[in-house]
Design a protein around this motif. Structure first.
Motif, mmCIF file in Angstrom:
data_model
loop_
_atom_site.group_PDB
_atom_site.id
_atom_site.type_symbol
_atom_site.label_atom_id
_atom_site.label_comp_id
_atom_site.label_asym_id
_atom_site.label_seq_id
_atom_site.Cartn_x
_atom_site.Cartn_y
_atom_site.Cartn_z
ATOM 1 N N THR A 94 -0.451 -6.069 -8.322
ATOM 2 C CA THR A 94 -0.195 -6.111 -6.873
ATOM 3 C C THR A 94 -0.861 -4.940 -6.166
ATOM 4 O O THR A 94 -0.768 -4.817 -4.938
ATOM 5 N N ASP A 95 -1.527 -4.069 -6.936
ATOM 6 C CA ASP A 95 -2.146 -2.877 -6.370
ATOM 7 C C ASP A 95 -3.592 -3.094 -5.970
ATOM 8 O O ASP A 95 -4.203 -2.221 -5.332
ATOM 9 N N ASN B 289 6.257 -12.623 -10.010
ATOM 10 C CA ASN B 289 5.954 -11.279 -10.504
ATOM 11 C C ASN B 289 4.512 -11.219 -10.989
ATOM 12 O O ASN B 289 4.248 -11.201 -12.195
#
Length: 356
Positions: A85-86, A81
């Motif tokens: 992640t953008d 996680n």
């Protein structure tokens, strides 16, 4: 006759001369040690300066600074996680790209404070650009390298106009007198030359890292040791999403700043770069010579020192890259990926400031 008299005098003093020779030989012997087929200097201070001898001996390894983190409470990193992640957070050459959420200020501060890091911040306040100094320094004291020793190196042609700003302990304003130029383009390009000169002459003995920024800006959020690395650049706010073919690189092959249309990683802003003093010296010295070579050949790169900075960082990959959080213009709006605006442009009329 005179020669005979001189020889007789020397013979009378032969015992003194003999003693002097013996003393000189003893002194030379104590200075040197026989090794193999040659005599080499062996005084202790020489050994401390002879890096090859020290490295071969290895004794310096016993005196390296140990960075040990105390017991700390923080969220465990989660392999499955990732925090962002953008956006891209790592280059193909493993240089991190610094965005909000990708670093822990607490952990970094524990590491850098044990090293007693000193940071230099260079800013050019030429001609009417001195009007930006007050706000720049006041906001820097609030947000820039809080808790660390900082030298604000103000390069200006108007030392008397540098404001008196209250600084925290261990921080100081160092005014460096420099000349102005008729054109703002020349002022911009001379920054590389001046930074390289002062890096060699002064910075190297006073600070560990140099951060080079534009003065017509203000700090609006935390900017700390997360930016520090051997050499770092900042993604230009106007091109961070663009394709290399659309970057405003210098495209004329006659220029030392030339980058072909099928080359390029990112477009770096000339208003925020830095690194260790040694690496900043190499960068600015290289760019300065490239600018002079272009001038001798009758060419001027399209975006001046920024064009040469981009060429350098293409061929000498930065070890860290700062996201547009570290150089933003609020006139461009606030995209969703921009969680922080740490260093932003001050609204101004360029025509009223430049060449005045």
């Amino acid at each position: 006759m005179c020669a005979d008299k001189w020889i007789n005098e020397l013979w009378k003093r032969k015992h003194h001369i003999f003693i002097l020779i013996i003393l000189l030989f003893v002194f030379w012997l104590s200075w040197h040690t026989y090794s193999g087929r040659m005599w080499i200097p062996s005084l202790s201070f020489y050994c401390s300066l002879n890096f090859d001898h020290v490295r071969k001996d290895g004794s310096y390894l016993d005196h390296l600074l140990e960075i040990r983190l105390p017991r700390m409470n923080y969220s465990q990193p989660n392999i499955m996680n990732p925090p962002r992640t953008d956006v891209l957070v790592m280059t193909p050459w493993f240089a991190p790209i610094i965005w909000d959420g990708t670093f822990s200020t607490d952990i970094l501060n524990q590491q850098f404070k044990q090293r007693d890091v000193r940071v230099g911040l260079t800013l050019f306040a030429i001609k009417k650009y001195v009007v930006f100094l007050q706000l720049f320094l006041e906001t820097a004291e609030k947000f820039f390298m809080v808790g660390y020793k900082v030298n604000y190196y103000v390069l200006t042609d108007r030392p008397e106009a540098v404001p008196n700003v209250t600084l925290k302990e261990g921080r100081s304003v160092v005014v460096l007198k420099t000349q102005s130029n008729a054109r703002w383009q020349d002022i911009s390009m001379r920054r590389m030359e001046m930074i390289s000169l002062f890096a060699k002459k002064q910075f190297i003995g006073e600070v560990d890292y140099i951060v080079c920024v534009d003065v017509d800006m203000k700090f609006s959020d935390h900017v700390g040791v997360e930016i520090l690395s051997d050499v770092f650049g900042t993604l230009h706010p106007g091109f961070y999403k663009g394709q290399r073919q659309r970057f405003t690189y210098e495209r004329r092959s006659e220029s030392q700043a030339y980058i072909a249309s099928d080359e390029g990683d990112f477009y770096y802003a000339g208003g925020f770069f830095g690194g260790t003093v040694e690496e900043v010296y190499k960068l600015t010295n290289h760019c300065s010579h490239a600018i002079l070579t272009d001038k001798a050949n009758g060419i001027e790169a399209i975006w001046h020192d920024e064009s040469h900075l981009n060429k350098y960082l293409l061929t000498h990959k930065p070890t860290k890259i700062l996201s547009p959080e570290y150089l933003w213009d609020n006139n461009m709006g606030v995209p969703e990926i921009l969680k922080k605006r740490r260093f932003v442009a001050v609204p101004k009329n360029h025509n009223q400031i430049r060449n005045k």
